[in-house]
Write an enzyme that holds these catalytic residues in place. Structure first.
Site, PDB file in Angstrom:
ATOM      1  N   LYS A  53      68.405  15.688  39.899  1.00 11.21           N
ATOM      2  CA  LYS A  53      69.077  14.618  40.611  1.00 11.21           C
ATOM      3  C   LYS A  53      68.450  13.527  40.637  1.00 11.21           C
ATOM      4  CE  LYS A  53      69.872  18.418  43.765  1.00 11.21           C
ATOM      5  NZ  LYS A  53      69.364  19.154  45.180  1.00 11.21           N
TER       6      LYS A  53
ATOM      7  N   THR B 160      65.448  21.587  40.955  1.00  8.25           N
ATOM      8  CA  THR B 160      66.629  20.956  40.655  1.00  8.25           C
ATOM      9  C   THR B 160      66.738  19.541  41.199  1.00  8.25           C
ATOM     10  OG1 THR B 160      67.726  22.011  42.490  1.00  8.25           O
ATOM     11  CG2 THR B 160      68.220  23.094  40.308  1.00  8.25           C
TER      12      THR B 160
ATOM     13  N   HIS C  83      64.606  34.086  40.218  1.00  5.65           N
ATOM     14  CA  HIS C  83      64.411  32.911  40.643  1.00  5.65           C
ATOM     15  C   HIS C  83      63.030  32.310  41.168  1.00  5.65           C
ATOM     16  CE1 HIS C  83      68.403  30.828  41.240  1.00  5.65           C
ATOM     17  NE2 HIS C  83      68.631  32.077  41.369  1.00  5.65           N
TER      18      HIS C  83
ATOM     19  N   LYS D 274      54.242  23.691  46.186  1.00  6.85           N
ATOM     20  CA  LYS D 274      54.994  22.519  45.799  1.00  6.85           C
ATOM     21  C   LYS D 274      53.817  21.344  46.002  1.00  6.85           C
ATOM     22  CE  LYS D 274      59.625  23.917  46.751  1.00  6.85           C
ATOM     23  NZ  LYS D 274      60.499  23.506  45.665  1.00  6.85           N
TER      24      LYS D 274
ATOM     25  N   LYS E 219      61.863  18.198  49.286  1.00  3.63           N
ATOM     26  CA  LYS E 219      61.996  19.539  48.996  1.00  3.63           C
ATOM     27  C   LYS E 219      61.476  20.279  50.154  1.00  3.63           C
ATOM     28  CE  LYS E 219      59.578  18.555  45.308  1.00  3.63           C
ATOM     29  NZ  LYS E 219      60.277  19.452  44.121  1.00  3.63           N
ATOM     30  N   ARG E 220      61.673  21.602  49.815  1.00  4.33           N
ATOM     31  CA  ARG E 220      61.052  22.628  51.033  1.00  4.33           C
ATOM     32  C   ARG E 220      59.588  22.346  50.714  1.00  4.33           C
ATOM     33  NH1 ARG E 220      64.172  26.450  53.855  1.00  4.33           N
ATOM     34  NH2 ARG E 220      62.310  27.110  54.733  1.00  4.33           N
TER      35      ARG E 220
HETATM   36  C1  LIG Z   1      68.421  20.080  45.220  1.00  7.32           C
HETATM   37  C2  LIG Z   1      67.987  20.350  46.630  1.00  7.32           C
HETATM   38  C3  LIG Z   1      66.806  21.229  46.800  1.00  7.32           C
HETATM   39  C4  LIG Z   1      65.887  21.540  45.794  1.00  7.32           C
HETATM   40  O1  LIG Z   1      64.786  20.968  45.554  1.00  7.32           O
HETATM   41  P1  LIG Z   1      63.579  21.333  44.661  1.00  7.32           P
HETATM   42  O2  LIG Z   1      63.011  20.006  44.537  1.00  7.32           O
HETATM   43  O3  LIG Z   1      64.329  21.607  43.492  1.00  7.32           O
HETATM   44  O4  LIG Z   1      62.720  21.981  45.444  1.00  7.32           O
HETATM   45  C5  LIG Z   1      66.372  21.807  48.219  1.00  7.32           C
HETATM   46  N1  LIG Z   1      67.151  21.204  49.124  1.00  7.32           N
HETATM   47  C6  LIG Z   1      68.237  20.383  48.997  1.00  7.32           C
HETATM   48  C7  LIG Z   1      69.022  19.996  50.272  1.00  7.32           C
HETATM   49  C8  LIG Z   1      68.820  19.965  47.609  1.00  7.32           C
HETATM   50  O5  LIG Z   1      69.847  19.094  47.658  1.00  7.32           O
END
Ligand SMILES: *Cc1c(COP(=O)(O)O)cnc(C)c1O
Length: 803
Positions: free
Chosen positions: A649, A645, A350, A543, A537-538
């Site tokens: 979305k 991911t 990952h 990032k 995101k985190r």
């Molecule tokens: C989809 C999702 C992530 C992943 O987000 P990235 O932008 O791909 O880092 C992290 N936390 C939650 C709650 C999510 O739904």
């Protein structure tokens, strides 16, 4: 009578259970009691299907897959389960008749936050796709007493509070004490020669923990196939210690399942984390073996009937642990045990961040898992011998071995002990093959493969965005619900002005829902006619939330100094948790808040922009945030984000990606085209070259660009904070560590891309068309596609039939 078939039966059953359980009528029952009873009814409904699924699997001798993951970020399950079971309307209307609002019950459920971020959410999406595709695939994880911390903001700073997700109880789980197993730690190993001349091994542990499983049914969409997420909880074992040391022992046991490690990128928590890993791996394996032996006389065909996917290196102890059980407890010889183990195990990588590649000090493993360590040593010895003698590649031996520099290299163990190694997006897999795992690729080219991540379109489109779903159904029919690749049919309509307008109306509805949430929770009024620009995101340096903030500061300065310069109104929305020990990330959160204070309270500026930080980012917040976005910020340093991911979305809900050529962004652009995304910045090979040549100097960037100077200086003068300690670390990371993540290198390109976004947004029809193309092309990013690929190419499992 549990499988209620209509509203009447549902209401009867609901009333009966409330009285039976609580001795009260519906009118007298508390709302949480109603929630609990509804949850239990849905769970029991699913249990029938679980039983039928298990019967089919054992009658037909079907192969099963087990997804071993330290994290499952499930979110809420009530709506999801009602919808997947096709009983949402019966239940909603039945409750209405009883004077109960289903939405109020839905809001009582806490998120199951058993994970950090993307990796854990991927595991949750995979479970939904597995069941929905009629595949027998189960989850194996830890029943953490507290989820990932709850984030509060106090004085502009992140404060972590415990996430007590179990406070109402967990209606979805069923405790299964009959499947409890003991997990053994520490102590020493005795070995002697048996009568048959074979070694007999006896591990005498210093700590025995009882692992008790809690099963959560995983309900598929429009199918009876129901799988299991098994969550392990640590309890005291019988006779495991004397009375004198009881309280110490109890504490040691309790600690194991107390917390999710709130760090998704670096090695952490040390021995306790290693304990957690072995705990759920060993318990999970014993269970799979027991259930195998109920159907088959021995374990010879174990790999034909069971597949195990290792989600990152966290569960990689599965490899030596299965070897140990096969040899010590079932008397297999090394070679046959190794054959079974490697054919069973598959590993997903990952990350390429070197600080996140897990390594354990040998001493820890030896002390905590003495027998497992002996097996790791033997794996390492045999691997070295094989590489240097049989392959004739002694040159690769030291790079690839498991034990070196006093550490156990978990990724190396994973690659050596599995038959499949996959990356999670095309670019990521390419980087693994060409760079990070190049030597292993030389040794085992056939093991390497790509499985681009996906998201479940059920949760992330159908259930969380009913407005868009309705519009899609009206336009292309309902086929996309079962077959997300059918979203491509929308391409035939993207030029239709009527559809474009309808789409913008749907987006407006979603923006109003988010705006109301922001008003209710933060008291901030946002303009729903402004561009909703979201980075959720985190929080992590790679990032680059900071790059986003730098552009906001830039626009603020520019509007302040030039009354003729005004931008198209924009709402910059952030949501991010920072690991509690990650001081840089916490400073960025504080900076966002300080910039927001300044900008939002400046009446010259606030008609044009607002900055909003939504606290406590998690699945439920993502469900109202993603689908309200116009712009999806995916701006990681190229080469660093394995897949992402969140990007998928946003795309599926009709937002434009503003991003770098990183992770799955590459595959998004490949599908929508450069016109329907906004791509900027250095590419992964540019970044690699810069590193290779050591040719980047942050001071050059700083000296050459007065805008950059002004922004960077604002971190250390009193523009955004009067406390001189504030933002010092941000400044130092940028300017004295040569801007490791290349923010200044990409700044001008990013600012330019942001101007392009604004130009695009001004043409409403063209903007809507671009969003529709994103939706149409998003079918590929359904985790149904991902899971089909895993099932065919790695697990060799096939749809089962449950009547
Ligand atoms: C989809 C999702 C992530 C992943 O987000 P990235 O932008 O791909 O880092 C992290 N936390 C939650 C709650 C999510 O739904």
């Amino acid at each position: 009578m549990n499988e209620f078939k209509n509203q009447r039966e549902f209401k009867e059953e609901f009333k009966r259970r409330i009285i039976e359980r609580y001795g009260r009528s519906i009118e007298q029952a508390h709302i949480t009691e109603k929630y609990m009873i509804l949850g239990e009814m849905v769970r029991d409904y699913a249990s029938f299907h679980s039983k039928e699924t298990k019967d089919v699997i054992s009658d037909k001798g079907e192969k099963q897959m087990y997804y071993f993951s330290m994290e499952f970020l499930m979110g809420r399950l009530l709506t999801n389960n009602l919808m997947n079971l096709g009983i949402y309307d019966i239940v909603k209307e039945g409750l209405e008749d009883l004077g109960i609002d289903l939405n109020e019950l839905e809001d009582l459920e806490s998120d199951a936050g058993l994970g950090n971020g993307g990796l854990g959410r991927l595991a949750a999406c995979f479970l939904d796709s597995l069941a929905s595709l009629n595949l027998a695939g189960n989850g194996n994880c830890i029943r953490y007493e507290y989820g990932l911390f709850k984030q509060k903001i106090v004085n502009n700073e992140q404060v972590e509070v415990p996430d007590q997700w179990l406070s109402l109880g967990n209606v979805w789980e069923v405790r299964k004490p009959k499947h409890a197993v003991n997990v053994k730690f520490g102590g020493h190993v005795d070995m002697w020669m048996g009568e048959d001349g074979k070694a007999i091994v006896n591990h005498v542990p210093s700590l025995i923990v009882r692992a008790v499983p809690y099963d959560v049914p995983i309900v598929g969409y429009d199918t009876k196939v129901t799988n299991t997420l098994r969550l392990w909880s640590a309890e005291v074992a019988d006779d495991a210690c004397d009375a004198a040391s009881l309280s110490e022992y109890v504490n040691e046991v309790r600690e194991i399942c107390r917390n999710v490690y709130p760090d998704d990128s670096t090695e952490h928590g040390k021995i306790l984390r290693l304990k957690q890993q072995y705990f759920f791996v060993s318990a999970g394996l014993y269970n799979i073996i027991d259930s195998h032996l109920k159907n088959y006389p021995n374990l010879d065909n174990f790999a034909e009937k069971n597949a195990i996917q290792l989600n990152d290196t966290h569960p990689v102890l599965c490899i030596p642990e299965l070897m140990r059980i096969l040899m010590d407890e079932y008397k297999y010889e090394w070679d046959q045990a190794w054959d079974i183990t490697t054919k069973t195990m598959a590993y997903t990588n990952h990350t390429v961040l070197s600080e996140a590649l897990e390594k354990w000090p040998i001493q820890y493993v030896q002390d905590l898992l003495p027998r497992v360590y002996m097996i790791i040593e033997e794996i390492d010895r045999r691997f070295k011998y094989w590489v240097s003698h049989d392959m004739g590649r002694a040159d690769l031996m030291n790079e690839c071995c498991v034990l070196k520099d006093g550490q156990v290299h978990m990724a190396n163990l994973a690659i050596i002990g599995s038959h499949s190694v996959n990356g999670v997006a095309a670019l990521h897999t390419e980087i693994l093959i060409k760079d990070v795992m190049k030597n292993f690729y030389d040794i085992y080219p056939a093991k390497f493969n790509n499985k681009t991540n996906g998201i479940t379109h059920r949760r992330w489109l159908i259930y969380s965005n009913p407005q868009l779903t309705k519009l899609l159904e009206r336009t292309i029919g309902p086929d996309f619900k079962k077959n997300p690749e059918r979203l491509i049919d929308l391409m035939n309509y993207v030029d239709d002005p009527r559809l474009q307008k309808d789409f913008m109306e749907v987006k407006m509805e979603r923006k109003k829902i988010l705006a109301k949430y922001i008003k209710d929770t933060l008291g901030i009024e946002v303009d729903v006619n402004s561009i909703f620009d979201v980075q959720a995101k985190r929080l992590h340096a790679y990032k680059r939330q900071l790059l986003n903030v730098m552009n906001i500061i830039h626009l603020y300065f520019k509007m302040k100094s030039d009354p003729n310069f005004r931008i198209y109104p924009r709402t910059f929305i952030f949501a991010a948790k920072a690991a509690p020990s990650y001081t840089f990330a916490k400073e960025v959160i504080k900076l966002i808040h300080c910039v927001a204070d300044k900008v939002n309270n400046d009446s010259d500026i606030n008609p044009y922009m607002k900055v909003v930080f939504i606290p406590n980012y998690g699945v439920s917040i993502a469900e109202i945030l993603m689908n309200a976005a116009d712009v999806s910020e995916q701006i990681s340093t190229a080469g660093k984000e394995a897949s992402g991911t969140g990007n998928m979305k946003f795309m599926m809900n009709g937002a434009l990606t503003l991003g770098t050529m990183d992770g799955a962004n590459v595959e998004i652009v490949e599908r929508v085209g450069y016109d329907n995304a906004e791509i900027f910045g250095l590419r992964a090979d540019d970044v690699a070259l810069i590193r290779h040549e050591n040719s980047y100097n942050v001071w050059d960037k700083y000296n050459k660009n007065p805008d950059i100077q002004k922004i960077v200086n604002s971190f250390v003068d009193s523009t955004f904070s009067n406390d001189p300690k504030d933002f010092k670390q941000i400044y130092n990371e940028l300017m004295f560590k040569n801007d490791e993540y290349l923010l200044l290198a990409d700044f001008e390109a990013y600012a330019h891309a942001q101007r392009n976004i604004e130009e695009k947004y001004r043409d409403e029809a063209a903007w809507a068309r671009a969003c529709l193309i994103n939706i149409a092309q998003s079918g590929f990013f359904s985790s149904d596609r991902t899971i089909k690929q895993y099932a065919d190419e790695i697990w060799d499992i096939h749809p089962i039939k449950v009547k």
